[in-house]
Every structure is written in structure tokens, then in C-alpha cells.
Design an enzyme around this catalytic site. Structure first.
Site, PDB file in Angstrom:
ATOM      1  N   HIS A  32     -11.715   1.938   2.873  1.00 34.31           N
ATOM      2  CA  HIS A  32     -11.167   2.663   1.725  1.00 34.31           C
ATOM      3  C   HIS A  32     -12.141   2.902   0.585  1.00 34.31           C
ATOM      4  O   HIS A  32     -11.728   3.017  -0.559  1.00 34.31           O
ATOM      5  CB  HIS A  32      -9.943   1.915   1.192  1.00 34.31           C
ATOM      6  CG  HIS A  32      -8.747   2.011   2.090  1.00 34.31           C
ATOM      7  ND1 HIS A  32      -7.506   1.569   1.736  1.00 34.31           N
ATOM      8  CD2 HIS A  32      -8.609   2.525   3.337  1.00 34.31           C
ATOM      9  CE1 HIS A  32      -6.659   1.783   2.729  1.00 34.31           C
ATOM     10  NE2 HIS A  32      -7.314   2.357   3.704  1.00 34.31           N
ATOM     11  N   ASP A  49      -7.185  -4.107  10.063  1.00 33.16           N
ATOM     12  CA  ASP A  49      -6.402  -2.883   9.895  1.00 33.16           C
ATOM     13  C   ASP A  49      -7.132  -1.681  10.473  1.00 33.16           C
ATOM     14  O   ASP A  49      -8.045  -1.150   9.838  1.00 33.16           O
ATOM     15  CB  ASP A  49      -6.083  -2.644   8.408  1.00 33.16           C
ATOM     16  CG  ASP A  49      -5.212  -1.408   8.217  1.00 33.16           C
ATOM     17  OD1 ASP A  49      -4.667  -0.907   9.211  1.00 33.16           O
ATOM     18  OD2 ASP A  49      -5.082  -0.943   7.061  1.00 33.16           O
ATOM     19  N   ASP A  91      -9.604  -2.954   1.670  1.00 37.02           N
ATOM     20  CA  ASP A  91      -9.666  -2.384   3.016  1.00 37.02           C
ATOM     21  C   ASP A  91     -11.057  -1.778   3.148  1.00 37.02           C
ATOM     22  O   ASP A  91     -11.445  -0.907   2.362  1.00 37.02           O
ATOM     23  CB  ASP A  91      -8.570  -1.327   3.185  1.00 37.02           C
ATOM     24  CG  ASP A  91      -8.519  -0.755   4.590  1.00 37.02           C
ATOM     25  OD1 ASP A  91      -9.591  -0.362   5.099  1.00 37.02           O
ATOM     26  OD2 ASP A  91      -7.426  -0.686   5.178  1.00 37.02           O
ATOM     27  N   HIS A 145      -8.614  -6.113   4.506  1.00 33.79           N
ATOM     28  CA  HIS A 145      -8.232  -5.329   5.670  1.00 33.79           C
ATOM     29  C   HIS A 145      -9.548  -4.924   6.305  1.00 33.79           C
ATOM     30  O   HIS A 145     -10.220  -4.013   5.836  1.00 33.79           O
ATOM     31  CB  HIS A 145      -7.445  -4.075   5.270  1.00 33.79           C
ATOM     32  CG  HIS A 145      -5.976  -4.309   5.139  1.00 33.79           C
ATOM     33  ND1 HIS A 145      -5.076  -3.292   4.956  1.00 33.79           N
ATOM     34  CD2 HIS A 145      -5.256  -5.457   5.188  1.00 33.79           C
ATOM     35  CE1 HIS A 145      -3.860  -3.800   4.892  1.00 33.79           C
ATOM     36  NE2 HIS A 145      -3.940  -5.105   5.016  1.00 33.79           N
ATOM     37  N   LYS A 175      -7.014   2.674  -2.287  1.00 38.30           N
ATOM     38  CA  LYS A 175      -7.568   3.607  -1.304  1.00 38.30           C
ATOM     39  C   LYS A 175      -8.311   4.723  -2.015  1.00 38.30           C
ATOM     40  O   LYS A 175      -8.048   5.028  -3.173  1.00 38.30           O
ATOM     41  CB  LYS A 175      -6.434   4.179  -0.450  1.00 38.30           C
ATOM     42  CG  LYS A 175      -6.951   4.854   0.807  1.00 38.30           C
ATOM     43  CD  LYS A 175      -5.827   5.216   1.765  1.00 38.30           C
ATOM     44  CE  LYS A 175      -6.411   5.836   3.020  1.00 38.30           C
ATOM     45  NZ  LYS A 175      -5.395   6.213   3.995  1.00 38.30           N
ATOM     46  N   GLU A 179      -3.105  -2.874  -2.447  1.00 32.81           N
ATOM     47  CA  GLU A 179      -4.206  -2.263  -1.698  1.00 32.81           C
ATOM     48  C   GLU A 179      -4.578  -0.883  -2.221  1.00 32.81           C
ATOM     49  O   GLU A 179      -3.768   0.036  -2.260  1.00 32.81           O
ATOM     50  CB  GLU A 179      -3.825  -2.154  -0.217  1.00 32.81           C
ATOM     51  CG  GLU A 179      -4.927  -1.534   0.632  1.00 32.81           C
ATOM     52  CD  GLU A 179      -4.542  -1.421   2.107  1.00 32.81           C
ATOM     53  OE1 GLU A 179      -3.392  -1.715   2.469  1.00 32.81           O
ATOM     54  OE2 GLU A 179      -5.414  -1.015   2.893  1.00 32.81           O
ATOM     55  N   ASP A 232     -12.072   9.301   8.671  1.00 38.03           N
ATOM     56  CA  ASP A 232     -11.142   8.282   9.160  1.00 38.03           C
ATOM     57  C   ASP A 232     -11.512   6.909   8.628  1.00 38.03           C
ATOM     58  O   ASP A 232     -12.681   6.528   8.629  1.00 38.03           O
ATOM     59  CB  ASP A 232     -11.151   8.256  10.694  1.00 38.03           C
ATOM     60  CG  ASP A 232     -10.223   7.177  11.230  1.00 38.03           C
ATOM     61  OD1 ASP A 232      -9.072   7.118  10.763  1.00 38.03           O
ATOM     62  OD2 ASP A 232     -10.646   6.375  12.075  1.00 38.03           O
ATOM     63  N   ASP A 245     -10.045   4.111   9.851  1.00 43.30           N
ATOM     64  CA  ASP A 245      -9.413   3.123  10.727  1.00 43.30           C
ATOM     65  C   ASP A 245      -9.953   3.049  12.144  1.00 43.30           C
ATOM     66  O   ASP A 245      -9.198   2.895  13.088  1.00 43.30           O
ATOM     67  CB  ASP A 245      -7.900   3.391  10.760  1.00 43.30           C
ATOM     68  CG  ASP A 245      -7.261   3.119   9.409  1.00 43.30           C
ATOM     69  OD1 ASP A 245      -7.201   1.952   9.026  1.00 43.30           O
ATOM     70  OD2 ASP A 245      -6.865   4.082   8.734  1.00 43.30           O
ATOM     71  N   TRP A 270       0.858  -1.188   0.000  1.00 41.79           N
ATOM     72  CA  TRP A 270       0.000   0.000   0.000  1.00 41.79           C
ATOM     73  C   TRP A 270       0.890   1.233   0.000  1.00 41.79           C
ATOM     74  O   TRP A 270       1.833   1.321   0.783  1.00 41.79           O
ATOM     75  CB  TRP A 270      -0.928   0.055   1.229  1.00 41.79           C
ATOM     76  CG  TRP A 270      -1.591   1.394   1.303  1.00 41.79           C
ATOM     77  CD1 TRP A 270      -2.579   1.866   0.483  1.00 41.79           C
ATOM     78  CD2 TRP A 270      -1.259   2.477   2.191  1.00 41.79           C
ATOM     79  NE1 TRP A 270      -2.888   3.164   0.817  1.00 41.79           N
ATOM     80  CE2 TRP A 270      -2.096   3.561   1.854  1.00 41.79           C
ATOM     81  CE3 TRP A 270      -0.336   2.629   3.230  1.00 41.79           C
ATOM     82  CZ2 TRP A 270      -2.042   4.795   2.524  1.00 41.79           C
ATOM     83  CZ3 TRP A 270      -0.272   3.846   3.900  1.00 41.79           C
ATOM     84  CH2 TRP A 270      -1.120   4.906   3.541  1.00 41.79           C
TER      85      TRP A 270
HETATM   86  C1  RNT Z   1      -3.762   2.859   4.931  1.00 40.31           C
HETATM   87  C2  RNT Z   1      -3.851   1.429   4.596  1.00 40.31           C
HETATM   88  C3  RNT Z   1      -2.713   0.587   5.054  1.00 40.31           C
HETATM   89  C4  RNT Z   1      -2.226   0.984   6.420  1.00 40.31           C
HETATM   90  C5  RNT Z   1      -1.158   0.105   6.973  1.00 40.31           C
HETATM   91  C6  RNT Z   1      -0.474   0.719   8.127  1.00 40.31           C
HETATM   92  O1  RNT Z   1      -4.893   3.553   4.684  1.00 40.31           O
HETATM   93  O2  RNT Z   1      -5.042   0.911   5.070  1.00 40.31           O
HETATM   94  O3  RNT Z   1      -3.045  -0.750   4.976  1.00 40.31           O
HETATM   95  O4  RNT Z   1      -3.261   1.060   7.348  1.00 40.31           O
HETATM   96  O5  RNT Z   1      -0.341  -0.266   5.982  1.00 40.31           O
HETATM   97 ZN    ZN Z   2      -5.360  -1.197   4.983  1.00 39.99          ZN
END
Ligand code: RNT
Ligand code: ZN
Length: 417
Positions: A261, A325, A258, A285, A227, A225, A293, A295, A186
Site C-alpha cells: 500500500h 494479505d 500493508d 499485512h 492505502k 489500515e 496490484d 496483492d 480497512w
Molecule cells: C486491501 C487491503 C485489505 C484487503 C482485505 C481483503 O487493499 O489490503 O486488507 O486486502 O481486507
Molecule cells: Zn491489507
């Protein structure tokens, strides 16, 4: 929780599920084989062990300063083991390159070698854990807004070299554990405003990926990955979903989904069946997006349930790798691991308990009222009794009793840091 109560609740639930054609014993068996890949970076707020004093960059941010962050490898390992002791089943640990054992030396990202991870491989073996891996292109003086998609050849090739080395490390990990290491790539590359040319940077990224993937390995699997945006990089992301989906489909690479994302109303569950047709496997993820955010700590949401159900309906548990993640520094960090892991397991448990055969039969017979009715009824079948049984059998705390365990560890260990 009284063991007898758990057993009798399970016996009743077992009958209830059997009536709609679901064998709960078989489901428990399947659940015990599902491994999660725990992200090491929840324990220390994505800091790592480079000791360069730099701050987190790359459009990601950790908020909060709850006491007890893991400050070194020993503390991180101890926290991860504490977390896994409260999660049923056997799990994996997902490392980033910045978590290498650098022995206090400054090893730049283009100098890292498998030796920097031999301690991890040893530790993983001793603790019956398998490892996954990530290249790290953020939090470095050369990170800027562009890494692998940088028109500056010096910077681009620095990151190409880094990522190639990370693949080699992943290969060694896979070999050592006799199971492929999932290597995730990523990068944050993008821009705050719309660039003059979007394709320019995507062409460069494609070229970098081709160079990186030139060498074939057999003990690691490449994942790419995508985003939607990063903080400070809101208008354009080079590695968008379309970009990686196209690349993955064309070159046979695994796309990492993810769940933080995508646009907030986009269904990630709906993507699973298409990816399974056109890309080799899927890396997840599991995360939770809230406004800007991506995460937040994972909880048992309808979105997560939907995703788990779709994977199970596709009978694809062997082609989908479940990584977590997220990073939250406002609450007990070990607690954050356990909440998210258990929520993910609950989602897969409910998915496995879906009366899929009967629903399919109704559908094939054109009985759409019956299908919808059963889908609705299935939502309130006693899955919680099966969940408790799952925890009991795995010898991990049942229900909320893990809270006290985490409080104890906080009192004895993390609060003293
Ligand atoms: C970031 C991605 C990635 C990170 C990690 C730390 O938006 O999700 O996977 O969270 O690599
Ligand atoms: Zn991620």
C-alpha cells in the site's frame, strides 16, 4: 532430503554463525514462537459465504481462474489446514466478516452477531488456532465509493453499525481464545478523480472512527489500515497513511502497514521504528506490490528482508503482529499460502541471524568499514542450513519437497471441485 545431511549442514552453520556472535539454537527457539496470521481470503478469491452473488468491489481485484477455489466453509477450512500442515509453527487465521456462518440466510452487514462466528471459534479451538478479524465494507450494494466517509448519513451509519458489531465479534473471539483478537479496519473510500474537497471526507471518517471506537474492549485490539489507491479510486484515498498515522498516534490505535500500500520506492522497513515510538503496536499485512496490484504472492525479497530485520533490530517481535494479505487465483491457492508464509518465515529467520551485537559494537567504535564489511559478509552466511533445520524440527517438509504434497492434495481434493 537426507536427515543426516540436514544435521551436518546445521552443525557447520552453527559454528559459522557462532563466530560472529549468533547462537542458532536460540534463533530456532525464537522462530518457533513467531505466529503468522493467515488471511482466509486467499483460499476463495475474497468471495466469502454471503451467497449474494455480488462481485468483488472496493478497488481490489483477483485475477486468474485456476481450478479448485474453496466454495464453502468446509473446503476453506480443509485448505487452510492443509496449508498450515506445510508451515512450521503455530499460526492464526484472519477472518473477514463475510466468512461468517450465515446458515443460508441473508444476514445483512448491520445484523451480524458473534453467533455467526461461534462455529469458527469452536473450530479454531479444536485445531489449536487463534483468530483475527476484519470488518468488510466492500462487495455490498452500499459499498459504492464511500462507506464510513460517506456524507449520506444513512450509508455512513450503516457502516458504523457494521464496524461496531465487528469489534464486538472480535472481542468474543479474543475472550474465547484467551488472547487478543486483532481487528483490522480497512475501507476503500476514495475517488477516481480529485474531489472538490479532500478534507471534507477525512472529517467524516474521523467522526465515524470516533463513534466506532467509543466502546472500550479488552480482548481485541483495533488496527487501522491505510492505502495509497484502489482500482477505479486512483486520485484520492480518504484513509491515507498520513490520515491513519495521525489518528493512530493521537488516539492510541494500531496502524496496519500493508506492504502493498505504498509508493514502490518507499521503505516500509524505515517506518517501523517511528511507529513503535508513537503508536501502541504494529499490524503487518505482508504483501507484494507489482505495478497497479498490491496483492501478489509474497516472495523472499530484499524489501521483506529489510522489514523483518528492522523489526528484529528494534527487538519488537512482541509488538508486531505479522499478518499476510494477498490473493492470487492464477496458481494453486494452497501453494500460494505456503510460498508466502515460508518466505515470510525465511525473512524473519535471516533477520534473527543477523550479527546485530557485533554490528552495533563496530558502530559504537566508529568502525564503519568493519560494519559495512560484516553487513556484506552476513548476507552469504549459511542461513539455509538453519532454515532446513527449522522445518525438520517442526516436522514439515524441508526445502522444495512441499511441492509434491501440494500436488497430491490438488490431485486428490481441489481438482475434483
Ligand atoms: C486491501 C487491503 C485489505 C484487503 C482485505 C481483503 O487493499 O489490503 O486488507 O486486502 O481486507
Ligand atoms: Zn491489507
Amino acid at each position: 532430503m537426507k536427515e543426516n545431511n540436514i544435521l551436518s549442514a546445521y552443525a557447520i552453520a552453527k559454528e559459522r554463525f557462532a563466530a560472529v556472535g549468533v547462537n542458532t539454537d536460540a534463533v530456532l527457539e525464537k522462530m518457533s514462537k513467531i505466529s503468522l496470521s493467515l488471511h482466509c481470503w486467499q483460499a476463495d478469491d475474497v468471495t466469502g459465504f454471503e451467497n449474494t452473488g455480488g462481485s468483488l468491489s472496493g478497488g481490489i481485484q483477483v485475477t486468474g481462474n485456476y481450478p479448485g477455489r474453496a466454495r464453502n466453509m468446509e473446503e476453506l477450512r480443509s485448505d487452510v489446514l492443509k496449508a498450515t500442515s506445510l508451515i512450521a509453527g503455530k499460526h492464526r487465521l484472519n477472518l473477514h466478516e463475510i466468512y461468517g456462518d450465515f446458515g443460508g440466510k441473508k444476514i445483512d452487514r448491520n445484523e451480524v452477531t458473534p453467533e455467526h462466528f461461534s462455529g469458527w471459534m469452536q473450530w479454531a479451538k479444536e485445531n489449536g488456532m487463534k483468530l483475527d478479524f476484519n470488518s468488510t465494507s466492500f462487495s455490498h450494494p452500499k459499498s459504492g465509493d464511500l462507506t464510513l466517509a460517506n456524507p449520506d448519513e444513512g450509508i455512513r451509519s450503516f457502516w458504523v453499525e457494521h464496524t461496531k458489531r465487528c469489534r464486538q465479534i472480535a472481542e468474543e473471539m479474543g475472550k474465547a481464545q484467551n488472547d487478543p483478537c486483532m481487528m483490522n479496519l480497512w475501507i476503500h473510500d476514495g475517488s477516481k478523480e480529485v474531489p472538490a474537497s479532500r478534507i471534507k471526507y477525512r472529517r467524516i471518517l474521523e467522526k465515524s472512527l470516533d463513534e466506532i471506537f467509543e466502546k472500550k474492549y479488552s480482548n481485541m485490539k483495533d488496527c487501522i489500515e491505510a492505502k495509497l489507491f484502489g482500482i477505479g479510486l486512483e486520485s484520492y484515498t480518504v484513509g491515507s497513511y498520513d490520515f491513519y498515522l495521525g489518528y493512530g498516534a493521537k488516539k492510541g490505535k494500531i496502524v496496519t502497514l500493508d506492504t502493498g500500500h505504498f509508493h514502490l520506492t518507499e521503505s516500509i522497513a524505515d517506518k517501523v521504528s517511528s511507529l513503535l515510538l508513537f503508536t501502541p503496536e504494529i499490524m503487518l499485512h505482508v504483501s507484494r506490490p507489482i505495478r497497479w496490484d498490491s496483492d501478489h504472492v509474497v516472495i523472499l525479497s530484499d524489501d521483506l528482508l529489510d522489514l523483518a530485520r528492522e523489526i528484529v533490530r528494534c527487538n519488537a517481535l512482541d509488538r508486531v503482529h505479522i499478518g499476510l494479505d494477498y490473493f492470487d487465483a492464477t496458481i494453486n491457492r494452497i501453494g500460494a499460502y505456503v510460498i508466502g508464509s515460508r518466505a515470510t518465515q525465511k525473512a524473519f529467520l535471516q533477520a534473527l541471524l543477523e550479527p546485530h551485537t557485533l554490528l552495533t559494537k563496530y558502530e559504537e567504535e566508529g568502525k564503519y568499514f568493519q560494519r559495512l564489511a560484516l553487513q556484506e559478509e552476513a548476507k552469504s552466511l549459511p542461513w539455509q542450513a538453519v532454515w532446513d533445520m527449522f522445518c525438520l524440527k517442526a516436522d514439515v517438509p524441508v526445502g522444495e519437497s512441499y511441492i509434491a504434497e501440494i500436488e497430491r492434495y490438488e490431485h486428490d481434493v481441489t481438482s475434483k471441485r
